[in-house]
Design a protein around this motif. Structure first.
Motif, PDB file in Angstrom:
ATOM      1  N   GLN A   1      37.065  41.323  57.375  1.00 16.91           N
ATOM      2  CA  GLN A   1      36.020  41.910  56.530  1.00 16.91           C
ATOM      3  C   GLN A   1      36.610  42.802  55.437  1.00 16.91           C
ATOM      4  OE1 GLN A   1      32.050  42.845  58.810  1.00 16.91           O
ATOM      5  NE2 GLN A   1      33.749  43.393  60.164  1.00 16.91           N
ATOM      6  N   VAL A   2      37.678  43.491  55.746  1.00 17.49           N
ATOM      7  CA  VAL A   2      38.314  44.382  54.759  1.00 17.49           C
ATOM      8  C   VAL A   2      38.788  43.569  53.562  1.00 17.49           C
ATOM      9  CG1 VAL A   2      40.210  45.986  54.349  1.00 17.49           C
ATOM     10  CG2 VAL A   2      38.997  46.026  56.557  1.00 17.49           C
ATOM     11  N   ARG A   3      39.513  42.487  53.825  1.00 18.75           N
ATOM     12  CA  ARG A   3      40.018  41.636  52.748  1.00 18.75           C
ATOM     13  C   ARG A   3      38.879  40.993  51.956  1.00 18.75           C
ATOM     14  NH1 ARG A   3      40.172  36.526  52.229  1.00 18.75           N
ATOM     15  NH2 ARG A   3      39.623  36.136  54.402  1.00 18.75           N
ATOM     16  N   ILE A   4      37.842  40.555  52.641  1.00 23.16           N
ATOM     17  CA  ILE A   4      36.720  39.880  51.982  1.00 23.16           C
ATOM     18  C   ILE A   4      35.991  40.840  51.051  1.00 23.16           C
ATOM     19  CG2 ILE A   4      34.463  38.836  52.418  1.00 23.16           C
ATOM     20  CD1 ILE A   4      35.759  37.654  55.015  1.00 23.16           C
ATOM     21  N   VAL A   5      35.736  42.038  51.517  1.00 27.43           N
ATOM     22  CA  VAL A   5      35.066  43.032  50.671  1.00 27.43           C
ATOM     23  C   VAL A   5      35.911  43.325  49.435  1.00 27.43           C
ATOM     24  CG1 VAL A   5      34.374  45.463  50.533  1.00 27.43           C
ATOM     25  CG2 VAL A   5      33.694  44.074  52.507  1.00 27.43           C
ATOM     26  N   GLU A   6      37.214  43.469  49.616  1.00 28.57           N
ATOM     27  CA  GLU A   6      38.091  43.747  48.476  1.00 28.57           C
ATOM     28  C   GLU A   6      38.076  42.599  47.478  1.00 28.57           C
ATOM     29  OE1 GLU A   6      41.815  44.652  50.328  1.00 28.57           O
ATOM     30  OE2 GLU A   6      41.253  46.746  50.739  1.00 28.57           O
ATOM     31  N   GLU A   7      38.013  41.348  47.962  1.00 31.73           N
ATOM     32  CA  GLU A   7      37.946  40.212  47.034  1.00 31.73           C
ATOM     33  C   GLU A   7      36.625  40.214  46.257  1.00 31.73           C
ATOM     34  OE1 GLU A   7      37.633  35.364  47.015  1.00 31.73           O
ATOM     35  OE2 GLU A   7      39.003  36.271  48.456  1.00 31.73           O
ATOM     36  N   VAL A   8      35.540  40.515  46.937  1.00 29.12           N
ATOM     37  CA  VAL A   8      34.238  40.579  46.260  1.00 29.12           C
ATOM     38  C   VAL A   8      34.258  41.630  45.158  1.00 29.12           C
ATOM     39  CG1 VAL A   8      31.799  41.180  46.568  1.00 29.12           C
ATOM     40  CG2 VAL A   8      32.931  39.694  48.236  1.00 29.12           C
ATOM     41  N   LEU A   9      34.827  42.785  45.448  1.00 24.17           N
ATOM     42  CA  LEU A   9      34.908  43.848  44.444  1.00 24.17           C
ATOM     43  C   LEU A   9      35.828  43.442  43.291  1.00 24.17           C
ATOM     44  CD1 LEU A   9      35.088  46.940  46.818  1.00 24.17           C
ATOM     45  CD2 LEU A   9      33.116  46.112  45.526  1.00 24.17           C
ATOM     46  N   HIS A  10      36.900  42.716  43.605  1.00 19.32           N
ATOM     47  CA  HIS A  10      37.790  42.205  42.551  1.00 19.32           C
ATOM     48  C   HIS A  10      37.036  41.247  41.629  1.00 19.32           C
ATOM     49  CE1 HIS A  10      41.375  40.691  40.579  1.00 19.32           C
ATOM     50  NE2 HIS A  10      41.055  39.453  40.949  1.00 19.32           N
ATOM     51  N   ASN A  11      36.239  40.356  42.208  1.00 16.87           N
ATOM     52  CA  ASN A  11      35.473  39.408  41.397  1.00 16.87           C
ATOM     53  C   ASN A  11      34.439  40.112  40.529  1.00 16.87           C
ATOM     54  OD1 ASN A  11      36.856  37.184  42.409  1.00 16.87           O
ATOM     55  ND2 ASN A  11      35.428  36.900  44.120  1.00 16.87           N
TER      56      ASN A  11
END
Length: 342
Positions: free
Chosen positions: A275-285
């Motif tokens: 979940q940590v990595r996924i949230v960070e990717e969403v914020l990057h996008n």
């Protein structure tokens, strides 16, 4: 085969009168509702973080968790709106397993729906009183809405319910945001049809009455990943998924285009630490594309006091008895990271 009518339950009005929401807490809810509404209508650029246990199975540990969340909220409230995830109804794929506090106030005892309705309401009210935060819950049973309609600030319609007519038309009468998850198949069209239906008025039968709704303009999509015909989980939070969903929104007459990304479930393949990595990717996008930034309004995260999960009866305080969750320390770090990156 038959249905046994065990007892007649109190009406929502009777339960609300017996366990009322104090006036001071009503004002907190009004303020919270407006703050969250402004995110979905675009008046506010704050980011929504719906975070908490997979299932709210124990009042003491859930309230403990929400009090901790309230302290973090004081640090991040200028950019984030933290909404405790207090899910009291749990859909089960096979019908087996713990179905939430509304079924079993004590997970180790037999179901008691009356005690469950009371426990559900008392827990929500106590959490508001002790934290100043109003919560999100999943509306697994449309009939339950009125028992908690005055205490919730967000409602999720799950992947197994989103195609159901009764859930769609009931959501059209909610006065808070209704997050319509993509079905387990991952079909975006089904999800958008649900949003369209919930945003429009309906007339239908409810609790023996003919009722009508005006439509809920805050109904929106929630991406939670999908499961293909081979039973494999497939994520749908990537840049291409968000762009495609936004294109589909723009081709439809839907108000307040908005998406929330669920970082767990099929998106993480139920690998809760992802979940940590996924949230960070969403914020990057969101940083890459201004349209996606406006479109993606928040994330959902499964988190509790202790990380992982346990079996019913193991007795570990603050540890999930359903899907595994992030522990508190990692959750707090993630919230502060979101604060930096939005």
């Amino acid at each position: 085969m038959s249905i046994e009518f065990i007892r007649k339950l109190p009406t929502p009005q009777e339960i609300q009168e017996q366990y009322p929401l104090p006036q001071a807490l009503q004002k907190i809810k009004e303020q919270r509702d407006q703050e969250i509404r402004d995110i979905f209508t675009g008046k506010s650029d704050k980011f929504l973080v719906i975070i908490g246990p997979c299932s709210a199975d124990n009042e003491e540990s859930v309230c403990d968790y929400v009090r901790r969340l309230s302290k973090v909220n004081e640090i991040v409230k200028d950019k984030l709106v933290l909404v405790p995830r207090i899910y009291t109804n749990k859909p089960r794929t096979t019908g087996e397993g713990y179905k939430g506090i509304i079924h079993q106030p004590d997970p180790e005892k037999q179901p008691d729906m009356l005690a469950g309705l009371i426990a559900m309401r008392k827990m929500h009210i106590r959490c508001i009183a002790e934290s100043g935060l109003t919560a999100a819950d999943e509306m697994l049973y449309p009939e339950n809405w009125e028992y908690v309609s005055d205490v919730l600030s967000y409602v999720a319609i799950g992947a197994r319910s989103v195609e159901d007519q009764q859930h769609r038309i009931m959501a059209s009468g909610f006065d808070v945001p209704a997050g319509m998850k993509n079905p387990t198949s991952g079909d975006f069209s089904v999800m958008l049809n649900s949003v369209f239906a919930a945003q429009h008025p309906h007339s239908f039968i409810h609790r023996g009455y003919e009722v009508s709704t005006t439509g809920n303009e805050l109904a929106h999509t929630v991406l939670r990943g999908a499961t293909n015909k081979h039973g494999q989980n497939k994520p749908n939070y990537h840049y291409e998924d968000l762009s495609r969903l936004l294109e589909m929104y723009n081709a439809r007459d839907i108000k307040n285009p908005a998406c929330v990304v669920d970082a767990n479930h099929s998106n993480s393949n139920k690998q809760y630490k992802q979940q940590v990595r996924i949230v960070e990717e969403v914020l990057h996008n969101r940083r890459l594309d201004s349209d996606i930034r406006k479109f993606v309004k928040g994330v959902m995260i499964e988190s509790y006091i202790e990380e992982g999960c346990q079996k019913v009866g193991d007795g570990v305080y603050g540890k999930s008895i359903t899907d595994p969750c992030l522990g508190w320390e990692e959750s707090e770090r993630l919230i502060l990271e979101i604060y930096k990156l939005v």
